[in-house]
Design an enzyme around this catalytic site. Structure first.
Site, PDB file in Angstrom:
ATOM      1  NE  ARG A  66     -14.261 -12.762  -1.500  1.00 26.98           N
ATOM      2  CZ  ARG A  66     -15.010 -14.254  -0.698  1.00 26.98           C
ATOM      3  NH1 ARG A  66     -15.192 -15.158  -1.390  1.00 26.98           N
ATOM      4  NH2 ARG A  66     -15.181 -14.232   0.636  1.00 26.98           N
ATOM      5  CE1 TYR A 119       3.911  -5.130 -17.609  1.00 27.38           C
ATOM      6  CE2 TYR A 119       2.830  -6.264 -16.187  1.00 27.38           C
ATOM      7  CZ  TYR A 119       3.487  -5.533 -16.430  1.00 27.38           C
ATOM      8  OH  TYR A 119       3.229  -4.756 -15.822  1.00 27.38           O
ATOM      9  CG  ASP A 190      -0.559  -9.600 -21.255  1.00 28.64           C
ATOM     10  OD1 ASP A 190      -1.563  -9.316 -22.227  1.00 28.64           O
ATOM     11  OD2 ASP A 190      -0.035  -9.331 -21.049  1.00 28.64           O
ATOM     12  CE  LYS A 215      -0.691  -0.958 -18.821  1.00 30.26           C
ATOM     13  NZ  LYS A 215       0.371  -2.739 -19.250  1.00 30.26           N
TER      14      LYS A 215
END
Ligand SMILES: *Cc1c(COP(=O)(O)O)cnc(C)c1O
Length: 398
Positions: A66, A119, A190, A215
């Protein structure tokens, strides 16, 4: 030879997370392959116990697929090099990196201050999940003077994004970091705009930096990825625990794509930035352009902060146009080289018509009836992009 912290970031970026030599042959490919797995197989119970002990100590011990094996680890080390961080936790999207940071640092009854140019989906997370968990959020213009009166005894986190998501408002991260330390808050930033290369919030005093690797890290509009980085041992322990408990996991193939993409991050960003400035220059000479939002553009109100704190720029900008809503729609539809779509950071140019409601919440925005479009300036020839904007504005103005 391997690169050290004394080398330029560009050098470090090319030499971090390379495939190791095979001890038998002394040979290796340059790039790590995508190491896909669910089950991790151990040679002996001893080896398993060692991995488990490493994991229990809070370090990167892999007992199961994981959290990922070598490909993931290489990407984590690259993101750490970019952000000057000790530890990186990968998440399946930028938004999930945001939720990881919030879940790790807040509990029921806590309060979080959030910059109002954040955001947009943060507000949806707040309205839905955080409300239900009794975590309270207050949005504000993110200056010390504006934030100070909003502090409560239970305020734990200051969450900001610089530059802001739609109008690229620059924040004074060092001042906010000092404010956070004074009031015992954790500062989360961010850093998707900077992607670690243009802006390094941890070096400016932030406790946690979050980014959408979707991005510029990926850079080719073909993967979803998030990352959370930190240096402080307590913060790392909380992120580690939450990351494991909540099961955040990304595929080895996406880690591999991100590693492939990130190697060209510096040259892509330089070209995006150069093209964007060319477009700004063109737009600034037009009568129907009211305002350009791009911190690297000297007319932007955040330009001085950008010069002080950033190491370059990118292709993101917004522009206020003297167009009615209907004309703005005509303009967007008339563009041929700009794709209409969300997200950004790939090689291609994009346009997004900003809904007035989306920026009405930005305290930095002085209300106007003009249209705002957000552009991502891609790696096309800038003269072609400018010609496209010119013809589309002509169509809209008819
Ligand atoms: C795109 C974006 C995100 C979310 O990333 P996804 O990978 O799309 O979930 C978060 N923050 C900022 C600033 C973004 O631009």
């Amino acid at each position: 030879m391997s690169a050290s912290k004394n080398h330029h970031l560009d050098t470090l970026l090319m030499h971090t997370g390379m495939a190791p030599f095979d001890p038998a042959t002394g040979a290796a490919p340059v790039a790590l392959p995508s190491v896909r797995t669910s089950t991790v197989r151990f040679e002996s119970l001893d080896a398993l116990a060692k991995a488990r002990a490493t994991q229990l100590a809070g370090d990167r011990g892999v007992t199961y697929g994981r959290i990922g094996m070598q490909t993931h680890e290489a990407l984590e080390s690259v993101v750490c090099a970019l952000e000057s961080a000790e530890r990186c936790f990968l998440a399946p999207s930028g938004l999930s990196a945001m939720t990881l940071s919030v879940m790790a640092l807040l509990g029921a009854g806590d309060h979080m201050l959030v910059s109002d140019s954040v955001y947009g989906p943060m507000r949806y997370l707040d309205k839905t999940v955080l409300k239900r968990m009794s975590i309270d959020v207050t949005y504000s213009r993110a200056t010390v003077a504006d934030l100070e009166p909003l502090l409560r005894p239970e305020t734990r986190v200051l969450y900001v994004e610089s530059p802001g998501s739609l109008l690229f408002e620059m924040l004074d991260i060092p001042a906010l970091a000092q404010f956070a330390r004074k009031h015992n808050l954790l500062l989360v930033t961010d850093n998707t705009w900077g992607s670690g290369y243009l802006y390094r919030p941890l070096e400016l005093g932030a406790h946690v930096s979050v980014m959408a690797g979707t991005k510029y890290i990926g850079g080719h509009s073909d993967l979803m990825l998030g990352a959370v980085v930190a240096n402080d041992a307590d913060v790392i322990a909380r992120l580690n625990q939450t990351h494991y408990a909540m099961g955040y996991s990304i595929s080895a193939d996406d880690a591999w794509l991100a590693l492939r993409g990130v190697r060209t991050l510096p040259i892509r960003l330089r070209q995006h930035a150069q093209n964007a400035l060319r477009v700004c220059q063109y737009l600034a000479g037009r009568d129907d352009v009211v305002k350009i939002f791009h911190p690297a553009w000297p007319g932007d109100p955040g330009h001085a902060l950008w010069q002080r704190d950033c190491h370059g720029s990118n292709g993101m900008m917004a522009v206020e146009l003297k167009l009615t809503p209907a004309q703005a729609e005509t303009f967007v539809n008339a563009l041929t080289l700009f794709g209409i779509g969300f997200s950004w950071g790939g090689y291609e140019s994009l346009v997004q018509l900003i809904e007035p409601g989306a920026i009405a919440v930005h305290s930095y925005w002085s209300k106007s009836d003009n249209a705002i479009v957000r552009l991502h300036i891609g790696l096309e020839d800038p003269a072609d992009l400018i010609a496209d904007i010119q013809q589309a504005l002509a169509v809209a103005g008819k």
